[in-house]
Design a protein around this motif. Structure first.
Motif, PDB file in Angstrom:
ATOM      1  N   GLY A 201       0.790  -1.107  -0.193  1.00  9.83           N
ATOM      2  CA  GLY A 201       0.026   0.032   0.008  1.00  9.83           C
ATOM      3  C   GLY A 201       0.803   1.459   0.100  1.00  9.83           C
ATOM      4  N   TYR A 202       2.142   0.987   0.628  1.00 11.19           N
ATOM      5  CA  TYR A 202       2.953   2.454   0.726  1.00 11.19           C
ATOM      6  C   TYR A 202       3.999   2.700  -0.239  1.00 11.19           C
ATOM      7  N   ALA A 203       3.979   1.827  -1.299  1.00 14.03           N
ATOM      8  CA  ALA A 203       4.828   2.019  -2.224  1.00 14.03           C
ATOM      9  C   ALA A 203       3.956   2.994  -3.206  1.00 14.03           C
ATOM     10  N   GLU A 206       0.649   5.126  -8.326  1.00 12.55           N
ATOM     11  CA  GLU A 206      -0.667   6.368  -8.376  1.00 12.55           C
ATOM     12  C   GLU A 206      -1.081   6.659  -7.027  1.00 12.55           C
ATOM     13  N   GLY A 207      -0.434   7.888  -6.467  1.00  6.95           N
ATOM     14  CA  GLY A 207      -0.892   8.102  -5.227  1.00  6.95           C
ATOM     15  C   GLY A 207      -2.282   8.565  -4.743  1.00  6.95           C
ATOM     16  N   VAL A 208      -3.046   8.753  -5.793  1.00  4.27           N
ATOM     17  CA  VAL A 208      -4.262   9.459  -5.802  1.00  4.27           C
ATOM     18  C   VAL A 208      -5.377   8.244  -5.468  1.00  4.27           C
ATOM     19  N   ASP A 209      -5.093   7.151  -5.432  1.00  2.00           N
ATOM     20  CA  ASP A 209      -6.060   6.036  -5.445  1.00  2.00           C
ATOM     21  C   ASP A 209      -6.030   5.621  -3.896  1.00  2.00           C
ATOM     22  N   LEU A 210      -7.092   6.228  -3.225  1.00  2.00           N
ATOM     23  CA  LEU A 210      -7.154   6.052  -1.908  1.00  2.00           C
ATOM     24  C   LEU A 210      -7.134   4.526  -1.418  1.00  2.00           C
ATOM     25  N   ILE A 211      -7.536   3.553  -2.320  1.00  2.00           N
ATOM     26  CA  ILE A 211      -7.649   2.262  -1.974  1.00  2.00           C
ATOM     27  C   ILE A 211      -6.211   1.766  -1.521  1.00  2.00           C
ATOM     28  N   ARG A 212      -5.168   2.408  -1.924  1.00  2.00           N
ATOM     29  CA  ARG A 212      -3.718   2.092  -1.530  1.00  2.00           C
ATOM     30  C   ARG A 212      -3.528   2.435   0.002  1.00  2.00           C
ATOM     31  N   GLN A 213      -4.139   3.601   0.275  1.00  2.00           N
ATOM     32  CA  GLN A 213      -4.043   4.011   1.849  1.00  2.00           C
ATOM     33  C   GLN A 213      -4.848   3.156   2.446  1.00  2.00           C
ATOM     34  N   ASP A 214      -5.923   2.537   2.087  1.00  2.00           N
ATOM     35  CA  ASP A 214      -6.973   1.733   2.730  1.00  2.00           C
ATOM     36  C   ASP A 214      -6.119   0.517   3.104  1.00  2.00           C
ATOM     37  N   LEU A 215      -5.284   0.025   2.118  1.00  2.00           N
ATOM     38  CA  LEU A 215      -4.527  -1.186   2.411  1.00  2.00           C
ATOM     39  C   LEU A 215      -3.440  -0.850   3.602  1.00  2.00           C
ATOM     40  N   CYS A 216      -2.599   0.214   3.548  1.00  2.00           N
ATOM     41  CA  CYS A 216      -1.920   0.630   4.786  1.00  2.00           C
ATOM     42  C   CYS A 216      -2.729   0.666   6.001  1.00  2.00           C
ATOM     43  N   MET A 217      -3.759   1.261   6.150  1.00  2.00           N
ATOM     44  CA  MET A 217      -4.666   1.207   7.322  1.00  2.00           C
ATOM     45  C   MET A 217      -5.121  -0.118   7.661  1.00  2.00           C
TER      46      MET A 217
END
Lengths: 418, 111
Positions: A201-203, A206-217
């Motif tokens: 998630g942290y890599a 494309e930083g705008v995709d919130l799903i990646r932040q969701d992965l971190c959380m």
């Protein structure tokens, strides 16, 4: 009782789906995880069919929980795949449904989720499979969301999950936690799965995709769940939670409004998430109990050193360099060596940093690594060698990199040639 | 002001692929739309096959309704106020049902 326009908490369904799947899988048995998932999906659908008209129930989570249990009873009776066990399973679901909203229920659900993660982290399963299945079951993510977060093909993720479930059935994996040394081994596998989930998630994709932040959380949530269990109240578990919280705190500051990457030095530190920093330091303190020093400890210490600095100019790079030296002894990872070279440049100047880079640039794994070339370009630019820097940035651009990275490199390249 | 009936059809299996997060968003959107001032009433139909009563010259026959996972079925209806058909259609175009592959039939009612 009901509130016609009631607001729902963010991600309430995702969280509740994960909890209900874990609960029902515990009651139905791990080989029926798919039935548990389908039942939960059906319960959410019932909510979609009735809430818009009747209003959100006073206790949405309780409503979903009850409906999911009723649906589970129906499908256990209907599918007949439980044979002679049908009545016993129905009785178990009925009993589970009657559990009142008490602290005991919360404990029970946390226990279900924990068992589920520990089953998903079984060494017989591949790490990719473990991560995907954890996200699908306890995480409440859909296959499509997981695929998007991993930048992978939807059918590939679906297959990965099917394979993992098949292995669970074939190996007759249970939700029982192992004992003794096996438990320690399993815990380490689980921590590895969580850390891998976080890093994915942290890599800087494309930083705008919130799903990646969701992965971190989600990784952070699972880490806290493990750390909160008495049996796993261990320094290395707290170290992992600390490092995830301290790194996740920077997520809001990492991209600008256009989705472009902002390097650590240039980040607006007021945008760092204070609550996560606080949480990170709490776990960091608890990670200090005992003499154990793991990779997670050192990574957390590095993140903590960054978090302690009031601004970019007051970062204690000497400490960070020492920590990277220590980390390098533990892992011999070329990526760590690259980060260490950056720290060398901060402490001893760009020429020393460049020397450090030279020694590792012969590593076949790093030779063509775009971030190594980007770091080289950066140091050459600082040394007043714009032509050489431009060459390095251009070489980095030729390697595989994400769109935000590409835009970043193009900006740097333009600065060198003007 | 006239009253129009909106008949909402959907394919039940289309919902199975939505993630919990997407389901929640769908609920929030449906609820928000139902709060619009021109909505007189909204009724969601039960999630079953229903019954069909037919008389085709012979005796009246009652059967279970047509139902299959892949076929569109009537899931509910609204009564809304609008001046004209165009107006009614315009008011319906932002209904979330249309984001989820649903079909909406708009019919004026006699008063």
């Amino acid at each position: 009782m009901s509130q016609p326009s009631g607001e729902l908490l963010d991600h309430l369904f995702r969280q509740q789906a994960g909890r209900m799947v874990a609960r029902l899988t515990h009651v139905l048995g791990p080989s029926h995880v798919t039935l548990a998932e389908e039942t939960v999906q059906e319960a959410l659908l019932r909510a979609l069919q009735t809430w818009p008209q009747d209003g959100v129930p006073g206790n949405p989570a309780g409503w979903l929980f009850r409906v999911a249990h009723n649906l589970a009873i129906d499908s256990v009776r209907r599918t007949q795949s439980f044979g002679q066990k049908t009545d016993a399973i129905v009785a178990a679901i009925t009993q589970s449904a009657q559990t009142r909203e008490t602290p005991e229920l919360d404990d029970q659900i946390r226990d279900d989720e924990l068992r589920m993660i520990f089953m998903c982290g079984h060494p017989a399963l591949s790490r990719d499979g473990s991560v995907a299945l954890s996200l699908k079951t306890v995480g409440g993510f859909s296959v499509k969301e997981i695929a998007r977060a991993f930048l992978a093909d939807e059918s590939a993720i679906a297959q990965r999950i099917v394979r993992t479930k098949k292995l669970i059935r074939e190996r007759k994996l249970t939700l029982d936690l192992p004992n003794g040394p096996e438990l320690t081994e399993r815990l380490d596998a689980v921590l590895d799965v969580i850390y891998f989930m976080f890093n994915e998630g942290y890599a800087a994709h494309e930083g705008v995709d919130l799903i990646r932040q969701d992965l971190c959380m989600e990784a952070l949530r699972l880490g806290r769940l493990v750390a909160g269990a008495r049996a796993f109240d261990l320094p290395r578990v707290h170290a992992l939670v600390a490092l995830m919280a301290l790194q996740a705190a920077r997520l809001p500051a990492r991209v600008d409004d256009a989705g472009d990457l902002i390097l650590l030095d240039d980040q607006d530190r007021t945008r760092w998430d204070e609550r996560l920093i606080f949480l990170g330091f709490q776990h960091f303190d608890r990670s200090m109990a005992g003499a154990e020093v793991t990779e997670y400890h050192v990574q957390a210490a590095i993140a903590a050193t960054h978090a302690r600095a009031a601004d970019a100019s007051s970062v204690d790079w000497r400490t960070i360099l020492e920590l990277y030296d220590q980390l390098l002894e533990m892992t011999a990872s070329p990526i760590v060596a690259l980060n260490r070279a950056v720290a060398v440049a901060k402490v001893h100047g760009p020429a020393a940093g460049l020397d450090a880079l030279e020694t590792i640039s012969r590593d076949p794994k790093l030779q063509h690594y775009h971030l190594m070339l980007a770091a080289r370009g950066q140091l050459l630019a600082e040394l007043g060698r714009p032509e050489d820097a431009a060459k390095a940035f251009a070489a980095a651009l030729e390697r595989g990199c994400t769109d935000p990275e590409r835009r970043f490199l193009l900006r740097r390249l333009a600065q060198c040639t003007h | 002001m006239h009253k129009y009936m909106l008949l909402l059809y959907d394919v039940p299996s289309a919902w199975a692929k939505l993630s919990p997060d997407e389901m929640q968003k769908a609920i929030e959107k449906y609820m928000a739309w139902g709060q619009k001032p021109f909505v007189v009433r909204g009724v969601r139909l039960a999630n079953d096959v229903g019954r069909v009563i037919r008389s085709t010259g012979g005796p009246v026959r009652t059967t279970d309704g047509p139902y299959s996972e892949t076929k569109e079925i009537l899931g509910g209806y609204y009564l809304i106020e609008a001046e004209t058909y165009d107006d009614a259609v315009k008011r319906t175009l932002d209904h979330p049902h249309l984001e989820y592959q649903g079909t909406i039939e708009v019919r004026q009612t006699w008063e």
